[in-house]
Design an enzyme around this catalytic site. Structure first.
Site, PDB file in Angstrom:
ATOM      1  N   GLN A  64       4.443   9.333   7.326  1.00 27.15           N
ATOM      2  CA  GLN A  64       3.498  10.176   6.588  1.00 27.15           C
ATOM      3  C   GLN A  64       3.881  11.643   6.715  1.00 27.15           C
ATOM      4  O   GLN A  64       3.830  12.388   5.742  1.00 27.15           O
ATOM      5  CB  GLN A  64       2.078   9.934   7.095  1.00 27.15           C
ATOM      6  CG  GLN A  64       1.594   8.523   6.777  1.00 27.15           C
ATOM      7  CD  GLN A  64       0.181   8.262   7.253  1.00 27.15           C
ATOM      8  OE1 GLN A  64      -0.412   9.080   7.945  1.00 27.15           O
ATOM      9  NE2 GLN A  64      -0.350   7.117   6.879  1.00 27.15           N
TER      10      GLN A  64
ATOM     11  N   LYS B 123       0.831  -1.209   0.000  1.00 25.67           N
ATOM     12  CA  LYS B 123       0.000   0.000   0.000  1.00 25.67           C
ATOM     13  C   LYS B 123       0.867   1.260   0.000  1.00 25.67           C
ATOM     14  O   LYS B 123       0.615   2.182  -0.770  1.00 25.67           O
ATOM     15  CB  LYS B 123      -0.924  -0.038   1.230  1.00 25.67           C
ATOM     16  CG  LYS B 123      -1.851   1.137   1.362  1.00 25.67           C
ATOM     17  CD  LYS B 123      -3.073   0.791   2.193  1.00 25.67           C
ATOM     18  CE  LYS B 123      -2.816   0.727   3.679  1.00 25.67           C
ATOM     19  NZ  LYS B 123      -2.566   2.055   4.317  1.00 25.67           N
TER      20      LYS B 123
ATOM     21  N   ASP C 261       1.923  -0.979  11.966  1.00 25.14           N
ATOM     22  CA  ASP C 261       0.597  -1.453  11.545  1.00 25.14           C
ATOM     23  C   ASP C 261       0.336  -2.904  11.959  1.00 25.14           C
ATOM     24  O   ASP C 261      -0.773  -3.416  11.759  1.00 25.14           O
ATOM     25  CB  ASP C 261       0.454  -1.350  10.020  1.00 25.14           C
ATOM     26  CG  ASP C 261       0.409   0.106   9.561  1.00 25.14           C
ATOM     27  OD1 ASP C 261       0.015   0.967  10.367  1.00 25.14           O
ATOM     28  OD2 ASP C 261       0.765   0.373   8.405  1.00 25.14           O
TER      29      ASP C 261
ATOM     30  N   GLY D 289      -5.406   7.763   5.532  1.00 19.45           N
ATOM     31  CA  GLY D 289      -4.519   8.748   6.142  1.00 19.45           C
ATOM     32  C   GLY D 289      -3.306   9.013   5.269  1.00 19.45           C
ATOM     33  O   GLY D 289      -2.829  10.153   5.179  1.00 19.45           O
TER      34      GLY D 289
ATOM     35  N   ARG E 116      -8.913  11.708  12.699  1.00 19.97           N
ATOM     36  CA  ARG E 116      -7.466  11.532  12.856  1.00 19.97           C
ATOM     37  C   ARG E 116      -6.729  12.872  12.820  1.00 19.97           C
ATOM     38  O   ARG E 116      -7.125  13.788  12.099  1.00 19.97           O
ATOM     39  CB  ARG E 116      -6.947  10.552  11.789  1.00 19.97           C
ATOM     40  CG  ARG E 116      -7.591   9.184  11.971  1.00 19.97           C
ATOM     41  CD  ARG E 116      -7.098   8.191  10.974  1.00 19.97           C
ATOM     42  NE  ARG E 116      -5.689   7.904  11.166  1.00 19.97           N
ATOM     43  CZ  ARG E 116      -4.978   7.153  10.322  1.00 19.97           C
ATOM     44  NH1 ARG E 116      -5.570   6.640   9.239  1.00 19.97           N
ATOM     45  NH2 ARG E 116      -3.720   6.929  10.545  1.00 19.97           N
TER      46      ARG E 116
ATOM     47  N   LYS F  57      -4.623   5.668  14.875  1.00 21.38           N
ATOM     48  CA  LYS F  57      -4.694   5.004  13.565  1.00 21.38           C
ATOM     49  C   LYS F  57      -6.158   4.983  13.113  1.00 21.38           C
ATOM     50  O   LYS F  57      -6.958   5.760  13.596  1.00 21.38           O
ATOM     51  CB  LYS F  57      -4.089   3.603  13.657  1.00 21.38           C
ATOM     52  CG  LYS F  57      -2.588   3.603  13.924  1.00 21.38           C
ATOM     53  CD  LYS F  57      -1.822   4.209  12.762  1.00 21.38           C
ATOM     54  CE  LYS F  57      -0.324   4.258  13.028  1.00 21.38           C
ATOM     55  NZ  LYS F  57       0.391   4.977  11.964  1.00 21.38           N
TER      56      LYS F  57
HETATM   57  C1  S3P Z   1       2.335   4.833   6.200  1.00 25.90           C
HETATM   58  C2  S3P Z   1       2.908   5.177   7.392  1.00 25.90           C
HETATM   59  C3  S3P Z   1       2.384   4.745   8.696  1.00 25.90           C
HETATM   60  C4  S3P Z   1       1.391   3.591   8.580  1.00 25.90           C
HETATM   61  C5  S3P Z   1       0.443   3.772   7.443  1.00 25.90           C
HETATM   62  C6  S3P Z   1       1.163   3.948   6.122  1.00 25.90           C
HETATM   63  C7  S3P Z   1       2.928   5.356   4.957  1.00 25.90           C
HETATM   64  O1  S3P Z   1       1.747   5.838   9.321  1.00 25.90           O
HETATM   65  O2  S3P Z   1       0.685   3.432   9.780  1.00 25.90           O
HETATM   66  O3  S3P Z   1      -0.413   2.644   7.333  1.00 25.90           O
HETATM   67  O4  S3P Z   1       2.627   4.827   3.862  1.00 25.90           O
HETATM   68  O5  S3P Z   1       3.725   6.299   5.040  1.00 25.90           O
HETATM   69  P1  S3P Z   1       2.604   6.902  10.184  1.00 25.90           P
HETATM   70  O6  S3P Z   1       3.710   7.324   9.366  1.00 25.90           O
HETATM   71  O7  S3P Z   1       1.667   8.029  10.497  1.00 25.90           O
HETATM   72  O8  S3P Z   1       2.998   6.141  11.419  1.00 25.90           O
END
Ligand code: S3P
Length: 479
Positions: A209, A58, A360, A131, A159, A387
């Site tokens: 993120q 993903k 995750d 998110g 969130r 989350k």
């Molecule tokens: C993700 C980062 C994670 C993860 C999310 C996907 C990403 O979140 O929980 O499912 O693709 O950068 P955080 O960076 O907020 O921890």
């Protein structure tokens, strides 16, 4: 992912790309998962056996679409996850001018607009449950002179977005609550700016993120934008930005923090990307095979980037029989086939250093702990509370409902396992719009005496379309 540089597009293909924009503007909004709940009960009449491949990663899929949509010329992406979260990113990039088509051969062909070339979207960008789409796209929009409204479902609308609003505001973007909104959460309106101001930003939370939002904003910002990351988080953005030709450097300071610098106003070159299977999806059949007696399962082609794969190390520390067969590298990402056999697990204190590398995977790890011998203590997990659901509270409540012994802490859980005996089961679990909660309790159902019913498997389509079918191929039964 695998990347091969391709020559830049001709002027004609650029014009063709722009002409296609009008056509795409007429496309209907993408449907989100069915609003009527889809309950299901899971059980395993015997051992799980066989070999499956899980859908594409993903995180890599989101980034592949975003960066392809900013390169001029045609990028091709194979193995893209067609989960709803990634489709939300595709719809948003289309709304901002990119051409994104899925071929009959399942190869996605993307013609980008060029860094700096994002167009003003006409309607709100509907982020659904995602998110990652929201925070990364807020970064992209921040350094373009366009305005976008971001909306999401009930889970996403709770969130926290201040974690990206803060650095993006320092770069000059203006984020406001939409009428009726309360600020800091969706719906939000983001007015980008060009040129934006480059910043040096130290991450206050370990979040890929947030890191990616700042780096993506930096892509169209003159000069050098820096992110300082005291705790390493998944590095797909860095790998892929480099692969597309951005000038990006990673150094370490005396305290071990990673300093990531990106030179803005980059010109991205189109790529051919092969997305590996998602380790966060593989986690469910892996734990299921460890727990169901007599099981032996292979999950082919799983991405094992060290910033993602700590769950498998922790499961091995607990005594899990997990092997990585046929290890290989696909375009800068380590990949292997995971071979897993039923094992008697032992409770442990989970390492705090690797929380970000398996952030995750805690819901499914908690299920493994509930069947292990002895006590598991998992701490340092504050981020789980923000989350898709509050995963500490929701897992504690659900595990208790099916007879596990769980104590909830502010930052984690203490779980006393059954030593391999099945859980009592016999409860209906509210998935609360959280795909990983739904899949974790589906796996718990395989090792429970009485049925475990998930009230709604619909959210699973955000990250793992085909979950129920693939588990069925291994021998699980969903009714
Ligand atoms: C993700 C980062 C994670 C993860 C999310 C996907 C990403 O979140 O929980 O499912 O693709 O950068 P955080 O960076 O907020 O921890």
């Amino acid at each position: 992912m695998k990347m091969n540089s391709r020559p830049p597009a001709s002027a004609e293909s650029l014009i063709a790309g722009r002409l296609a924009i009008a056509e795409r503007r007429c496309q209907k909004p993408r449907p989100m998962h069915a609003s009527s709940p889809r309950p299901a009960s899971f059980s395993a009449p015997g051992p799980l056996r066989g070999s499956i491949a899980v859908p594409g990663d993903k995180s890599i899929s989101h980034r592949a679409l975003m960066l392809s949509a900013l390169a001029i010329g045609e990028s091709r992406v194979e193995g893209l996850l067609t989960g709803e979260d990634v489709l939300a990113t595709a719809a948003a990039m289309r709304a901002m001018g990119a051409s994104i088509e899925r071929g009959d051969d399942d190869v996605w062909r993307i013609h980008g607009v060029g860094v700096g070339g994002l167009l003003q979207p006409e309607g709100a960008l509907e982020m659904g449950n995602s998110g990652t789409s929201t925070r990364l796209l807020m970064g992209l929009v921040a350094s373009h002179a366009i305005t976008a409204t971001f909306t999401g479902d009930a889970s996403l609308s709770k969130r926290p977005m201040n974690r990206v609003i803060e650095p993006l505001s320092l770069m000059g973007a203006d984020v406001t609550a939409t009428p009726g909104g309360k600020g800091g959460t969706l719906p939000l309106m983001l007015r980008g700016i060009s040129p934006a101001v480059p910043i040096d930003y130290r991450l206050p939370v370990a979040s890929a993120q947030v890191k990616s939002a700042v780096l993506l904003a930096g892509l169209n910002t003159p000069g050098i934008t820096r992110v300082i990351e005291p705790v390493a988080t998944r590095d797909h953005s860095e790998r892929m930005l480099r692969g597309f030709g951005a000038e990006l450097e990673v150094e370490q300071d005396a305290d071990g923090a990673r300093i990531i610098s990106i030179r803005g106003e980059a010109e991205l070159q189109p790529q051919h990307i092969v997305v590996p299977g998602d380790p966060s999806s593989a986690a469910f059949p892996v734990v299921a095979a460890l727990l169901v007696p007599g099981s032996a399962v292979t999950i082919a082609n799983v991405g094992l980037n060290p910033t993602r794969a700590a769950l498998f190390d922790v499961l091995r520390m607990m005594g899990g029989d997990i092997e990585f067969a046929n290890p290989r590298e696909v375009g800068g990402e380590p990949v292997a086939d995971i071979v897993v056999r039923h094992s008697t697990l032992k409770g442990i204190e989970t390492p705090v250093e690797t929380v970000a590398s398996m952030v995750d995977e805690y819901p499914i790890l908690f299920v493994a702990a509930a069947l292990a011998e002895g006590r598991t203590v998992a701490r340092g997990l504050e981020e789980l509370r923000v989350k898709e659901s509050d995963r500490i509270a929701v897992m504690a409540e659900g595990l208790r409902a099916i007879g596990a012994r769980v104590e909830e802490l502010e930052d984690g859980l203490i779980i006393d396992g059954t030593g391999g005996d099945p859980l009592p089961g016999g409860a209906t679990i509210a998935a609360r719009l959280d795909h990983r909660i739904a899949m974790s309790f589906a796996v718990a159902g395989l090792v429970s005496k009485a049925a475990v019913t998930i009230d709604d498997m619909g959210p699973v389509a955000t990250s793992f379309p085909g979950f129920t079918r693939l588990m069925g191929e291994l021998g699980a039964v969903a009714a």
